[in-house]
Scaffold this active site. Sequence first.
Site, short mmCIF file in Angstrom:
data_model
loop_
_atom_site.label_atom_id
_atom_site.label_comp_id
_atom_site.label_asym_id
_atom_site.label_seq_id
_atom_site.Cartn_x
_atom_site.Cartn_y
_atom_site.Cartn_z
N LEU A 1 -5.22 -10.42 -6.19
CA LEU A 1 -4.55 -9.61 -4.74
C LEU A 1 -3.29 -9.03 -5.74
CD1 LEU A 1 -3.76 -12.94 -2.67
CD2 LEU A 1 -4.49 -10.66 -1.71
N ASP B 1 -0.39 12.41 1.84
CA ASP B 1 -0.37 11.30 2.69
C ASP B 1 -1.84 11.20 3.37
OD1 ASP B 1 0.40 8.88 4.38
OD2 ASP B 1 1.87 10.09 5.54
N TYR C 1 3.85 5.04 -6.26
CA TYR C 1 2.66 5.81 -6.66
C TYR C 1 2.96 6.94 -7.21
CZ TYR C 1 0.67 2.80 -3.15
OH TYR C 1 0.23 1.59 -2.56
N TYR D 1 -2.88 5.33 -7.14
CA TYR D 1 -3.12 4.28 -6.54
C TYR D 1 -4.80 4.07 -6.05
CZ TYR D 1 -2.96 0.22 -2.82
OH TYR D 1 -2.98 -0.76 -2.13
N GLU E 1 -6.90 2.63 1.31
CA GLU E 1 -6.61 4.26 0.78
C GLU E 1 -7.73 4.81 -0.13
OE1 GLU E 1 -2.75 5.16 -0.91
OE2 GLU E 1 -1.72 4.13 0.63
N PHE F 1 2.84 -10.97 -0.11
CA PHE F 1 2.70 -10.99 1.35
C PHE F 1 1.29 -11.66 1.75
CE2 PHE F 1 1.06 -8.12 4.75
CZ PHE F 1 1.61 -8.89 5.88
N1 LIG Z 1 -0.43 -5.42 2.81
C1 LIG Z 1 -1.37 -4.43 3.12
O1 LIG Z 1 -1.81 -3.86 4.25
C2 LIG Z 1 -2.45 -3.88 2.02
C3 LIG Z 1 -3.22 -3.11 2.40
C4 LIG Z 1 -4.06 -2.45 1.39
C5 LIG Z 1 -4.38 -3.25 0.20
N2 LIG Z 1 -3.43 -4.25 -0.11
C6 LIG Z 1 -3.89 -4.86 -1.34
O2 LIG Z 1 -3.82 -6.21 -1.48
C7 LIG Z 1 -3.15 -6.79 -2.39
C8 LIG Z 1 -2.04 -7.61 -2.00
O3 LIG Z 1 -0.99 -6.88 -1.16
P1 LIG Z 1 0.38 -7.45 -0.53
O4 LIG Z 1 0.78 -6.62 0.66
O5 LIG Z 1 0.20 -8.96 -0.45
O6 LIG Z 1 1.47 -7.07 -1.76
P2 LIG Z 1 2.43 -7.89 -2.66
O7 LIG Z 1 3.18 -6.92 -3.36
O8 LIG Z 1 3.25 -8.55 -1.42
O9 LIG Z 1 1.58 -8.93 -3.57
C9 LIG Z 1 1.25 -8.73 -4.66
C10 LIG Z 1 1.60 -9.95 -5.71
O10 LIG Z 1 1.03 -9.70 -6.79
C11 LIG Z 1 2.08 -10.14 -7.66
N3 LIG Z 1 1.75 -9.51 -9.13
C12 LIG Z 1 1.69 -8.24 -9.21
N4 LIG Z 1 1.30 -7.85 -10.66
C13 LIG Z 1 1.15 -9.20 -11.22
C14 LIG Z 1 1.04 -9.57 -12.49
N5 LIG Z 1 0.79 -8.50 -13.33
N6 LIG Z 1 0.86 -10.83 -12.83
C15 LIG Z 1 1.15 -11.75 -11.61
N7 LIG Z 1 1.37 -11.50 -10.64
C16 LIG Z 1 1.36 -10.33 -10.26
C17 LIG Z 1 3.36 -9.88 -7.50
O11 LIG Z 1 4.48 -10.41 -7.87
C18 LIG Z 1 3.25 -10.02 -5.91
O12 LIG Z 1 3.55 -11.37 -5.44
C19 LIG Z 1 -2.82 -5.64 -3.29
O13 LIG Z 1 -4.11 -5.59 -4.22
C20 LIG Z 1 -2.86 -4.36 -2.39
O14 LIG Z 1 -3.11 -3.32 -3.09
C21 LIG Z 1 -2.53 -4.55 0.88
O1 LIG Z 2 -1.46 -0.86 4.19
C1 LIG Z 2 -2.09 -0.29 3.80
O2 LIG Z 2 -3.32 -0.17 4.27
C2 LIG Z 2 -2.28 0.67 2.46
O3 LIG Z 2 -1.30 1.60 2.90
C3 LIG Z 2 -0.34 1.63 2.40
O4 LIG Z 2 0.22 3.14 2.47
P1 LIG Z 2 0.71 3.72 3.75
O5 LIG Z 2 0.18 3.33 5.07
O6 LIG Z 2 0.91 5.15 3.64
O7 LIG Z 2 2.15 3.31 3.58
P2 LIG Z 2 3.48 2.83 4.60
O8 LIG Z 2 4.75 2.71 3.76
O9 LIG Z 2 3.12 1.46 5.10
O10 LIG Z 2 3.65 4.20 5.56
C4 LIG Z 2 2.86 4.54 6.50
C5 LIG Z 2 3.45 5.76 6.79
O11 LIG Z 2 4.71 5.91 7.53
C6 LIG Z 2 5.49 6.76 6.64
N1 LIG Z 2 6.81 6.33 6.52
C7 LIG Z 2 7.38 5.17 5.83
C8 LIG Z 2 8.51 4.73 5.72
C9 LIG Z 2 9.55 5.27 6.35
O12 LIG Z 2 10.75 4.66 6.35
N2 LIG Z 2 9.06 6.30 7.31
C10 LIG Z 2 8.05 6.93 7.44
O13 LIG Z 2 7.65 7.69 8.16
C11 LIG Z 2 4.83 7.04 5.58
O14 LIG Z 2 5.09 8.33 5.02
C12 LIG Z 2 3.29 6.95 6.04
O15 LIG Z 2 2.85 7.99 6.53
C13 LIG Z 2 0.06 1.15 0.99
O16 LIG Z 2 -0.48 2.10 0.10
C14 LIG Z 2 -0.69 0.02 0.66
O17 LIG Z 2 0.14 -1.02 0.75
C15 LIG Z 2 -1.91 -0.23 1.38
O18 LIG Z 2 -2.92 0.09 0.28
#
Ligand SMILES: NC(=O)c1ccc[n+]([C@@H]2O[C@H](COP(=O)([O-])OP(=O)(O)OC[C@H]3O[C@@H](n4cnc5c(N)ncnc54)[C@H](O)[C@@H]3O)[C@@H](O)[C@H]2O)c1
Ligand SMILES: O=C(O)[C@H]1O[C@H](OP(=O)(O)OP(=O)(O)OC[C@H]2O[C@@H](n3ccc(=O)[nH]c3=O)[C@H](O)[C@@H]2O)[C@H](O)[C@@H](O)[C@@H]1O
Length: 385
Positions: A92, A333, A101, A181, A137, A24
């Site tokens: 990433l 949570d 998790y 995680y 987190e 993403f």
């Molecule tokens: N989206 C958010 O709001 C959010 C919040 C907090 C932290 N993060 C962190 O940001 C990073 C990216 O998140 P995202 O939302 O894009 O997640 P995502 O799952 O969409 O992207 C992660 C990508 O990493 C690739 N990947 C995982 N393991 C791999 C491996 N062993 N070798 C090669 N590729 C691999 C997956 O195929 C995937 O395409 C993560 O480290 C996540 O923990 C994201």
């Molecule tokens: O995005 C982030 O900053 C971080 O937080 C996320 O964790 P969380 O926010 O708990 O995950 P979500 O699935 O987005 O859930 C948000 C909240 O919605 C709730 N939820 C989720 C799904 C659903 O169908 N209904 C619902 O009530 C969950 O219990 C939680 O309280 C993920 O851990 C990670 O992608 C990232 O590290």
Amino acid sequence: MARVDLDGNAINPMTICMIGAGGFIGSHLCEKLMSETPHTVLAVDVYNDKIKHLLEPDSLPWAGRIQFHRLNIKNDSRLEGLIKCSDLTINLAAICTPADYNTRPLDTIYSNFIDALPVVKYCSENNKRLIHFSTCEVYGKTIGSYLPKDSPLRQDPAYYILKEDTSPCIFGSVEKQRWSYACAKQLIERLIYAEGAENGLEFTIVRPFNWIGPRMDFIPGIDGPSEGVPRVLACFSNNLLRREPLKLVDGGESQRTFIYIKDAIEAVLLMIENPARASGHIFNVGNPHNEVTVRQLAEMMTQVYSKVSGEDAIESPTIDVSSKEFYGEGYDDSDKRIPDMTIINKQLGWNPKTSLWDLLESTLTYQHRTYAEAIKQAIAKPSAN
Ligand SMILES: NC(=O)c1ccc[n+]([C@@H]2O[C@H](COP(=O)([O-])OP(=O)(O)OC[C@H]3O[C@@H](n4cnc5c(N)ncnc54)[C@H](O)[C@@H]3O)[C@@H](O)[C@H]2O)c1
Ligand SMILES: O=C(O)[C@H]1O[C@H](OP(=O)(O)OP(=O)(O)OC[C@H]2O[C@@H](n3ccc(=O)[nH]c3=O)[C@H](O)[C@@H]2O)[C@H](O)[C@@H](O)[C@@H]1O
């Protein structure tokens, strides 16, 4: 006109090894780098569906500046070579969906800690810059959540605002595997910090606070497993597309601040192009003004979806479920997540712009356009799934 950094110096084109580029965040970052900068990306992932539009056809204006390398960083000796021939590595790659998790804690810990180790080591040994993606987190629960329910201190920001350099990291007990995680991410942060302190690794750590937007996760049964549980944006989108009630885990009382992916990517680009201001820092990247409870998020998404789809909401748009039923044993949570913005304001002068309503409107327009027809067909022909 030559691109300049925040201090007015010309920005030289660089080569970036982006691991997890097919996810993403990676897909949005690749898009930004291709359309607005002269940099080259070596895009590493096991999948490339979300960046296919950037890779093909060969006639794209940036063709030649992005190369896809399909490899699993767990076990591929090509990784070191890719890091060596880049100026900067952005990691990433991770398992980052809460449903994993507590149900796949070993994969979660390996993915977020063990598999990241060689990346840190190769950057350190080869004197390469690293931008590593951690998470909000790592803060866990707020101090305020441990105060009595009626304590006035719960209203005091000192008890809930999350600050990179002063807030503690507060996780539940080991049986609460939800924290596998956060704990793995915390340890890799500490390792990177230590490599900086002892061996001079030039690093930046990013703590995203709920970045959301198009291409986040998958819609179960359409472009991901039917039984899969993505993050909340995709869960609620799936419910809205299928005209099912949105499931509120444990009453939907937890609070989150959501930020539009495009705002957040601006912050990452500033980090990439301003190494002197970004190196050695840990940055919260979130939008403190977009706070809602999960229940409020569900209500707003229901309203926005009605607007963009032209369909009335169903009669009972939400339903309560227990976390045990939804996620299984060992779920826990974060109660509340508001980022302190002092460090990122000072170092990079960055602030988010998009309101929650506006970001949901553009995201749900995308979800409707991308998935509504496929869902209709899947519902009409359930056996074809
Ligand atoms: N989206 C958010 O709001 C959010 C919040 C907090 C932290 N993060 C962190 O940001 C990073 C990216 O998140 P995202 O939302 O894009 O997640 P995502 O799952 O969409 O992207 C992660 C990508 O990493 C690739 N990947 C995982 N393991 C791999 C491996 N062993 N070798 C090669 N590729 C691999 C997956 O195929 C995937 O395409 C993560 O480290 C996540 O923990 C994201
Ligand atoms: O995005 C982030 O900053 C971080 O937080 C996320 O964790 P969380 O926010 O708990 O995950 P979500 O699935 O987005 O859930 C948000 C909240 O919605 C709730 N939820 C989720 C799904 C659903 O169908 N209904 C619902 O009530 C969950 O219990 C939680 O309280 C993920 O851990 C990670 O992608 C990232 O590290």
